[in-house]
Write an enzyme that holds these catalytic residues in place. Structure first.
Site, PDB file in Angstrom:
ATOM      1  N   GLU A 164       0.798  -1.227   0.000  1.00 34.67           N
ATOM      2  CA  GLU A 164       0.000   0.000   0.000  1.00 34.67           C
ATOM      3  C   GLU A 164       0.828   1.274   0.000  1.00 34.67           C
ATOM      4  O   GLU A 164       0.824   2.044   0.966  1.00 34.67           O
ATOM      5  CB  GLU A 164      -0.959   0.008   1.200  1.00 34.67           C
ATOM      6  CG  GLU A 164      -1.908  -1.178   1.229  1.00 34.67           C
ATOM      7  CD  GLU A 164      -2.982  -1.046   2.306  1.00 34.67           C
ATOM      8  OE1 GLU A 164      -2.830  -0.215   3.201  1.00 34.67           O
ATOM      9  OE2 GLU A 164      -3.980  -1.781   2.231  1.00 34.67           O
ATOM     10  N   GLU A 362      -5.665  -8.417   0.460  1.00 31.14           N
ATOM     11  CA  GLU A 362      -6.284  -8.156   1.758  1.00 31.14           C
ATOM     12  C   GLU A 362      -7.756  -7.863   1.537  1.00 31.14           C
ATOM     13  O   GLU A 362      -8.122  -7.161   0.585  1.00 31.14           O
ATOM     14  CB  GLU A 362      -5.688  -6.927   2.477  1.00 31.14           C
ATOM     15  CG  GLU A 362      -4.331  -7.144   3.082  1.00 31.14           C
ATOM     16  CD  GLU A 362      -3.798  -5.912   3.818  1.00 31.14           C
ATOM     17  OE1 GLU A 362      -4.599  -5.104   4.328  1.00 31.14           O
ATOM     18  OE2 GLU A 362      -2.566  -5.777   3.880  1.00 31.14           O
TER      19      GLU A 362
HETATM   20  C1  GBH Z   1      -4.531  -2.238   5.468  1.00 29.17           C
HETATM   21  O1  GBH Z   1      -4.584  -0.873   5.265  1.00 29.17           O
HETATM   22  C2  GBH Z   1      -3.172  -2.602   5.944  1.00 29.17           C
HETATM   23  O2  GBH Z   1      -2.363  -3.132   4.924  1.00 29.17           O
HETATM   24  C3  GBH Z   1      -3.161  -3.496   7.156  1.00 29.17           C
HETATM   25  O3  GBH Z   1      -1.896  -3.523   7.719  1.00 29.17           O
HETATM   26  C4  GBH Z   1      -4.248  -3.045   8.112  1.00 29.17           C
HETATM   27  O4  GBH Z   1      -4.188  -3.744   9.321  1.00 29.17           O
HETATM   28  C5  GBH Z   1      -5.572  -3.248   7.441  1.00 29.17           C
HETATM   29  O5  GBH Z   1      -5.628  -2.584   6.228  1.00 29.17           O
HETATM   30  C6  GBH Z   1      -6.763  -2.805   8.263  1.00 29.17           C
HETATM   31  O6  GBH Z   1      -6.753  -1.427   8.494  1.00 29.17           O
HETATM   32  O7  GBH Z   1      -9.914   6.129   6.036  1.00 29.17           O
HETATM   33  O8  GBH Z   1      -9.002   8.205   5.303  1.00 29.17           O
HETATM   34  O9  GBH Z   1      -7.535   6.338   5.687  1.00 29.17           O
HETATM   35  C7  GBH Z   1      -5.802  -0.345   4.806  1.00 29.17           C
HETATM   36  C8  GBH Z   1      -5.647   1.099   4.556  1.00 29.17           C
HETATM   37  C9  GBH Z   1      -7.858   1.927   4.868  1.00 29.17           C
HETATM   38  C10 GBH Z   1      -6.313   2.961   3.371  1.00 29.17           C
HETATM   39  C11 GBH Z   1      -8.925   2.800   4.334  1.00 29.17           C
HETATM   40  C12 GBH Z   1      -7.392   3.796   2.850  1.00 29.17           C
HETATM   41  C13 GBH Z   1      -9.410   4.907   3.395  1.00 29.17           C
HETATM   42  C14 GBH Z   1      -9.059   6.329   3.555  1.00 29.17           C
HETATM   43  N1  GBH Z   1      -6.792   1.728   3.948  1.00 29.17           N
HETATM   44  N2  GBH Z   1      -8.378   4.022   3.866  1.00 29.17           N
HETATM   45  S1  GBH Z   1      -8.863   6.779   5.250  1.00 29.17           S
END
Ligand code: GBH
Length: 457
Positions: A164, A362
């Site tokens: 990511e 994921e």
């Molecule tokens: C993943 O990230 C990770 O790879 C993992 O390590 C983590 O444990 C898992 O998800 C659960 O969180 O809400 O404004 O950030 C996910 C990351 C989450 C990025 C949702 C984008 C939306 C924008 N994503 N996010 S914000």
């Protein structure tokens, strides 16, 4: 009824800092998450990954659980500072030896590893030199990638460089809710560009060591859905958000370009970091693309005020209502399984034969269910989430999208970054006081799907 190809891969995923613990053992160097966790106010409850799931010591038990679930594949990440405590130069053999043991036991259990090289635990020593904002990271990462494949490439056949990159850039350097906690859009664009170059450099470095490995990126993706596509402001916001999160990496990796809408909007905040030849270097053929999918983002009407910096939309100067609708998970995230289907079909339509095989690297949800009086963990909402999202995957496959596997997030409850241990994504429950693991109902449900190749989904 869902249908999956015969050779569809059923797996689950974790990452090093979220489960390993043993943060100061066997010569491991400090990572930026060790530093971040110890900075007051950054992580819920002051939680840290010092112990986490103690997987560093309990990995045999965890592999036994994977075996009991019938997992065919396991996605994990290497902790860079375990093998290079200073990020480059001197190696720590005990760190390499840990991953030897882990990989050997996985293979013995018949579980295929997919290894991520970087899931956010940057050696602090490299952060001290500027981390992802300093272009030197590209060479450090390539050096580390070479060492990883030299050591493990005889047994691990699937690698992805960076988990990511959007999160690395924007949560780490834009709104600063992740390590290293920087709030600066220019720094975030620099980090974003360097992840693109580092991905390409790592891919070439790994392939130079061995020709028989498969490599590909892991990108967090989502659709950005406007309430009213006839509203010009909403349509514009959705296009920018899509360019930021999805197309920045897809376009760079596949075509050596960045979305024009970003260049138009941010000008030299983005372009000043791009040097001659970079975009040609960015383009790299991947053996697969990993997609991490959680939910779609809603783009609502303009709020007419000054956007707040600390929200993602504010960071991009988008002043819009993004409040999710409908039931939410413990993360406050909405449920949008149709979004996963749409995304997978979209890439197939857009890129056609150029699109490499896809893996869902994921997908999962946080719900807090714990052991009941009967000692079992009943988590019906997680089963529902997994069921609806797997159905979406199968629908996408039926429309021609080349999805070859699914890695549920996460095998076990673990350290959920800035939210600490409060948010539980596991199909296995972990009691962080006693380290006792209990397979949740969703874990048994998933085991049955694996057994039937999803035919009853
Ligand atoms: C993943 O990230 C990770 O790879 C993992 O390590 C983590 O444990 C898992 O998800 C659960 O969180 O809400 O404004 O950030 C996910 C990351 C989450 C990025 C949702 C984008 C939306 C924008 N994503 N996010 S914000």
């Amino acid at each position: 009824m869902a249908t999956f190809p015969k050779d569809f891969i059923w797996g689950a995923a974790t990452s090093s800092y979220q489960i390993e613990g043993a943060a100061f053992e066997d010569g491991r160097g400090a990572s930026i998450w060790d530093t971040f966790c110890k900075t007051a106010g950054k992580v819920a409850n002051g939680d840290t990954g010092d112990v986490a799931n103690d997987h560093y010591h309990r990995y045999p038990e965890d592999i036994a659980i994977m075996k009991e679930l019938g997992l065919q594949a396991y996605r994990f990440s290497f902790a860079w500072p375990r093998m290079f405590p200073q990020g480059s130069g001197a190696k720590e053999e005990r760190g390499f030896a840990f991953y030897d043991r882990l990989i050997d036991e996985l293979l013995e259990a018949g579980i295929e590893p997919l290894a991520t090289l970087y899931h956010w635990d940057l050696p602090q020593a490299l952060q001290d030199k500027g981390g992802w904002v300093n272009r030197d990271i590209v060479n450090y990462f390539a050096e580390y990638s070479t060492a990883v494949v030299e050591r493990f490439g005889d047994r691990v056949k699937k690698f992805s460089p960076i988990n990511e990159p959007w999160v690395v850039a924007w949560l780490g350097h834009g709104i600063g809710i992740h390590a290293p906690g920087i709030l600066d859009r220019r720094a975030a664009f620099a980090a974003a560009h360097h992840t693109v170059l580092a991905h390409a450099a790592s891919t070439h470095a790994m392939r130079a060591v061995r020709g028989d490995i498969l490599t590909g990126p892991v990108l967090n993706q989502a659709n950005h859905v406007a309430d009213d596509t006839n509203d010009a402001a909403q349509a514009h916001a959705a296009a920018i958000a899509d360019a930021h999160q999805n197309r920045f990496w897809m376009d760079a990796i596949m075509y050596g370009t960045y979305p024009q809408i970003l260049i138009d909007n941010y000008g030299d905040e983005l372009t000043s970091v791009i040097k001659d030849g970079d975009m040609q270097a960015a383009m790299v053929k991947n053996d697969f693309i990993g997609i991490n999918y959680y939910f779609d983002n809603r783009i609502g009407k303009s709020l007419g005020g000054k956007p707040e910096w600390h929200s993602i939309s504010g960071l991009f100067d988008l002043d819009i209502d993004e409040t999710p609708r409908g039931p939410l998970t413990d993360m406050g995230w909405p449920l949008s399984p149709e979004g996963l289907e749409n995304l997978l079909v979209r890439w197939h339509k857009e890129h056609g034969d150029k699109l490499p095989p896809l893996f869902i690297t994921e997908n999962g949800c946080a719900y807090g269910d714990g052991p009941g009086a009967d000692g079992a963990v009943h988590d019906p909402k997680r089963i529902d989430y997994l069921q609806t999202h797997l159905k979406a995957v199968s629908n996408a496959i039926a429309q021609g999208s080349p999805v070859k596997g699914y890695y549920q997030w996460s095998l076990m409850d673990n350290f959920e970054w800035a939210l600490g241990y409060e948010k539980r994504f596991g199909i296995v429950h972990v009691d962080f006081e006693t380290q006792k693991r209990i397979i949740k109902d969703s874990g048994y449900w998933y085991r049955d799907q694996i057994k039937n190749n999803g035919s009853t989904i």
